[in-house]
Scaffold this active site. Structure first.
Site, PDB file in Angstrom:
ATOM      1  N   GLY A  74       6.060 -40.214  10.023  1.00 22.03           N
ATOM      2  CA  GLY A  74       7.034 -39.300  10.884  1.00 22.03           C
ATOM      3  C   GLY A  74       7.583 -40.215  12.162  1.00 22.03           C
ATOM      4  CD  GLN A 181       2.520 -30.419  13.140  1.00 19.72           C
ATOM      5  OE1 GLN A 181       2.038 -29.933  12.391  1.00 19.72           O
ATOM      6  NE2 GLN A 181       2.075 -31.839  13.931  1.00 19.72           N
ATOM      7  CB  SER A 201       4.698 -37.228   8.822  1.00 21.48           C
ATOM      8  OG  SER A 201       3.434 -37.912   8.515  1.00 21.48           O
ATOM      9  N   GLY A 202       4.069 -37.221   5.351  1.00 18.70           N
ATOM     10  CA  GLY A 202       3.078 -36.953   4.586  1.00 18.70           C
ATOM     11  C   GLY A 202       1.809 -36.267   4.707  1.00 18.70           C
ATOM     12  CB  CYS A 327      -0.046 -39.586  18.862  1.00 20.60           C
ATOM     13  SG  CYS A 327       0.211 -39.426  17.302  1.00 20.60           S
TER      14      CYS A 327
END
Ligand code: PLP
Length: 401
Positions: A74, A181, A201-202, A327
């Site tokens: 992402g 999300q 994002s996977g 993060c």
């Protein structure tokens, strides 16, 4: 500690790879491990599997498969969209985003400010919402792109993406949304929404970490962010990660099928967790708007206690939750999202995010609710009587006590 012993309530950080996804990927490690760009059959036969996966992820957001660009994550997708808008419109050096985006945008924006760009970080209201009029008047003739997330990863609060897209369209400005999300939680239709770029994002939808996508609307000028080989029709260099792409495709099929479960059973679990905590533990409050919000996310302030202390105690009991984005874990600063909502630094430091997923059951919620009230009482008993937050360094004593 293995997976059986954990109570995993941190699905906005990452999700368990679905067994169906693992099964779909395995042949591409064990048997079909060639390079999809090779001239011989052993390699080039893989291109068909990449295209099948592209069709599946495109279906998740109602895009045309040709509008899908596979990326590594992402973060790359967000960076690539903004980078492309700046490169393809060299006279435009202004970017608009919000003050509550993921660090993939906030830090990229800070980087751009050092590259002779101007970045507007729009403020938010106390419930996490944005002022659309402010967005409207912030757009300038030199604005290259507006990037506004679809759902906030810390509070779950949705931004009104269709309305943001309409404003950008009316001003002829490119629009990107970070929808990382959202899959499996809301229906996304890029065509009716009218976005130019969209990131996924996977690993947020039960595929592995290390695979993502960027939707680029047809006829939108695109300048590659990763420059190299001619893969992805020249739009992203780098040998295709076939097993992960295949896994992402399978995960997209599962996400389409799980929207109902997320919005009924998972939502009910989240609501039970939230209402019970707010009712039974004094001096707690939900941060952000109650609705519209992701059905799986609850961010709760436990006044007078440091979230880091709560998380350490939860961890001792095998419960995984977090104080914000994974993060930014390790940072001593309170969450930039909560501060932007006007929450005081001490309250922001007391906030814990619980994010559920399709593998959670009533037992997980029972287990959390059995342990959490006692932990909070214990931590509050240790905290200074003037109401200041308990210091994290004193917690290790409480845990061993
Ligand atoms: N955007 C949002 C809203 C996120 O929650 C995340 C991950 O937490 C990202 C972007 C970054 O995604 P990735 O970890 O795939 O780089």
């Amino acid at each position: 500690m293995n997976q059986r012993q954990i109570c995993y309530l941190d699905n906005n950080a990452t999700t368990q790879v679905a067994p169906e996804v693992v099964s779909a990927m395995l042949p591409f490690f064990e048997e079909f491990w060639g390079n999809a760009s090779s001239a011989y059959t052993f390699g080039k036969q893989l291109a068909a599997h990449i295209e099948q996966a592209r069709e599946k992820v495109a279906a998740l957001i109602h895009a045309d498969p040709k509008e899908i660009l596979f990326t590594s994550c992402g973060t790359e997708s967000n960076n690539a969209a903004i980078h492309s808008a700046l490169v393809t419109q060299p006279g435009k050096r202004h970017v608009i985003t919000t003050s509550v985006e993921h660090s993939a945008n906030i830090k990229y924006g800070k980087f751009l400010e050092k590259q002779a760009c101007e970045v507007t970080f729009l403020p938010v209201e106390s419930d996490g919402s944005i002022d659309l009029h402010l967005l409207d008047i912030s757009i300038r003739p030199d604005t290259a792109i507006v990037s506004v997330m679809w759902a906030n990863n810390e509070t779950g609060v949705f931004f009104p993406i269709e309305e943001v897209a309409a404003i950008c369209r009316s001003k002829d400005v490119l629009f990107h949304t970070d929808a990382v999300q959202t899959p499996g939680k809301i229906k996304i239709d890029v065509k009716s929404t009218g976005v130019d770029f969209l990131s996924l994002s996977g690993h947020k939808l039960h595929a592995p970490k290390g695979i993502g996508l960027l939707y680029v609307k047809r006829h939108t000028k695109f300048a590659p962010y990763i420059i190299g080989g001619g893969q992805e029709r020249g739009r992203r260099g780098g040998t295709e990660n076939v097993p992960y792409i295949v896994g992402f495709g399978r995960a997209a099929e599962l996400a389409i099928a799980s929207i109902n479960d997320e919005n009924t059973r998972v939502r009910a679990l989240r609501d039970r967790l939230e209402t019970t905590i707010l009712r039974t533990i004094p001096n707690t409050m939900r941060t952000g708007a109650k609705e519209p919000r992701l059905p799986n996310t609850s961010n709760i302030a436990f006044d007078g206690v440091e979230a880091e202390a709560i998380l350490m105690m939860l961890d001792q009991a095998g419960i995984c939750a977090s104080s914000g984005s994974a993060c930014t874990t390790g940072s001593l600063d309170p969450s930039h999202v909560l501060l932007a909502m006007g929450i005081t630094p001490s309250r922001a430091r007391s906030c814990v995010r619980f994010s559920l997923g399709i593998y959670n059951t009533e037992k997980d919620i029972d287990y959390l609710l059995e342990h959490l009230p006692g932990m909070i009482s214990k931590l509050r008993a240790m905290s200074p009587s003037d109401g200041e937050s308990a210091k994290a360094e004193t917690v290790s004593n409480a845990i061993s006590a």
